[in-house]
Write a protein that holds these residues in place. Sequence first.
Motif, short mmCIF file in Angstrom:
data_model
loop_
_atom_site.label_atom_id
_atom_site.label_comp_id
_atom_site.label_asym_id
_atom_site.label_seq_id
_atom_site.Cartn_x
_atom_site.Cartn_y
_atom_site.Cartn_z
N LEU A 120 0.84 -1.19 0.00
CA LEU A 120 0.00 0.00 0.00
C LEU A 120 0.88 1.24 0.00
N SER A 121 0.45 2.28 -0.70
CA SER A 121 1.23 3.52 -0.73
C SER A 121 1.06 4.32 0.56
N SER A 122 0.04 4.00 1.32
CA SER A 122 -0.24 4.68 2.59
C SER A 122 -0.72 3.65 3.61
N PRO A 123 -0.38 3.84 4.88
CA PRO A 123 -0.90 2.93 5.90
C PRO A 123 -2.37 3.17 6.23
N ILE A 124 -2.96 4.23 5.69
CA ILE A 124 -4.34 4.59 5.97
C ILE A 124 -5.24 4.10 4.84
N PHE A 125 -6.37 3.50 5.16
CA PHE A 125 -7.35 3.18 4.14
C PHE A 125 -8.77 3.38 4.68
N ILE A 126 -9.71 3.50 3.76
CA ILE A 126 -11.12 3.68 4.12
C ILE A 126 -11.70 2.30 4.40
N ASN A 127 -12.06 2.04 5.63
CA ASN A 127 -12.52 0.71 6.01
C ASN A 127 -14.01 0.52 5.68
N ALA A 128 -14.45 -0.73 5.78
CA ALA A 128 -15.79 -1.12 5.35
C ALA A 128 -16.87 -0.28 6.02
N MET A 129 -17.81 0.22 5.19
CA MET A 129 -18.92 1.02 5.70
C MET A 129 -20.26 0.54 5.22
N THR A 130 -20.47 0.55 3.89
CA THR A 130 -21.84 0.35 3.44
C THR A 130 -21.91 -0.21 2.02
N GLY A 131 -23.12 -0.28 1.52
CA GLY A 131 -23.47 -0.85 0.22
C GLY A 131 -24.73 -1.68 0.40
N GLY A 132 -25.45 -1.89 -0.68
CA GLY A 132 -26.64 -2.72 -0.60
C GLY A 132 -27.87 -2.00 -0.11
N GLY A 133 -27.80 -0.67 -0.01
CA GLY A 133 -28.94 0.10 0.47
C GLY A 133 -29.55 0.98 -0.59
N GLY A 134 -29.46 0.53 -1.84
CA GLY A 134 -30.07 1.28 -2.93
C GLY A 134 -29.27 2.53 -3.28
N LYS A 135 -29.98 3.53 -3.83
CA LYS A 135 -29.32 4.72 -4.36
C LYS A 135 -28.51 5.47 -3.31
N GLU A 136 -28.99 5.49 -2.07
CA GLU A 136 -28.29 6.24 -1.03
C GLU A 136 -26.89 5.68 -0.79
N THR A 137 -26.80 4.35 -0.66
CA THR A 137 -25.48 3.77 -0.41
C THR A 137 -24.62 3.76 -1.67
N LEU A 138 -25.24 3.70 -2.84
CA LEU A 138 -24.47 3.83 -4.08
C LEU A 138 -23.76 5.18 -4.11
#
Length: 353
Positions: free
Chosen positions: A54-72
């Motif tokens: 990884l170029s950075s030790p920081i990453f965006i961890n799991a949050m969401t998806g599967g909730g229709g347009k809002e999560t898209l």
Amino acid sequence: MSRAQRKMDHIQHALTTGQLRQTGFDDVLFVHQSLPDRAVTDIQLNTQIGELTLSSPIFINAMTGGGGKETLEINKGLAEVAKECNIGLAVGSQMSAIKDENEAATYEVVRKINRNGVIFANLGSEASVDQAKRAVDMLEANAMQIHLNVIQELVMPEGDRDFTGALRRIEQIVRFLDVPIIVKETGFGISRETANKLFDVGVSVVDVSGFGGTNFSKIENERRSNRLEFFDDWGISTAVSITEVKAAVPDGSIIASGGIQNPLDIAKALALGASAVGMAGYFLNVYMNEGQDALVKFIHQTHEELKWIMTALGATTIEQLQRVPLVIRGETYHWLSQRAVDCTVYSNRSIKN
């Protein structure tokens, strides 16, 4: 209640319940170095977790998806942030898309936006090998996250009540998938006993996801008529969990997550033995309340300030940061002492050792 509506409930309750700030990092103190002999321009932030660079030790961890347009829209925005900041990104559980192909677009958007980025697929420990393969293919993922969420499921009104066979299923996924397997908790920490079992079956990386950040017991209790409040304080703090796992499996690859909010938290997590840091709840709060540009600015600023901290400590690489001396005190020291972890290993080490 539909799965999609539950996803949006989780987002809203995560924002309202907030971060506990009980991670244990306040018990970790760096030993000041008056002669670090380093310049900020010397600092390198690239790191490795398992087989992934990884170029950075920081990453965006799991949050969401599967909730229709809002999560898209949320995942689209987060993918744009990850691309601009050149950091990794994990999606939320893809089981929604496995069960309903209409939800696949809410996850697939991250790869469409960030064609060359490092992206983690995500499923729960109930997943089969076939489902894991489908989740990876859906994103052309670089790794597979398998999340463990026993407490969340128990508190969730419609949650699972049978957790038998999880380790065997994880072992099969490790065996038959050709990407690294990361096993992560969901805010309650990984003990040394659990870490040993996971590494023994070939898991590449564990994400401790310790207690002290977003609390899924509190989130699910918001959805219950009779609250199970005894689970609200359940778990192993993030600082303790990193240290336990590192002591038990010194060569194991660790991701730190769970209530990490700022560059000093990140530096402490890495110094305790993690090789990367996942941030979810704090990033979500910035993104939802201040906007996408504000999150990009925050991540760039975090990278810069992490370099300043590493400069002050005399560490030019993440590997050197993992060897700087530090002192552990308070409840964190008490827990680790009770668990026979020798904290003097941290207080008397040196980058030059």
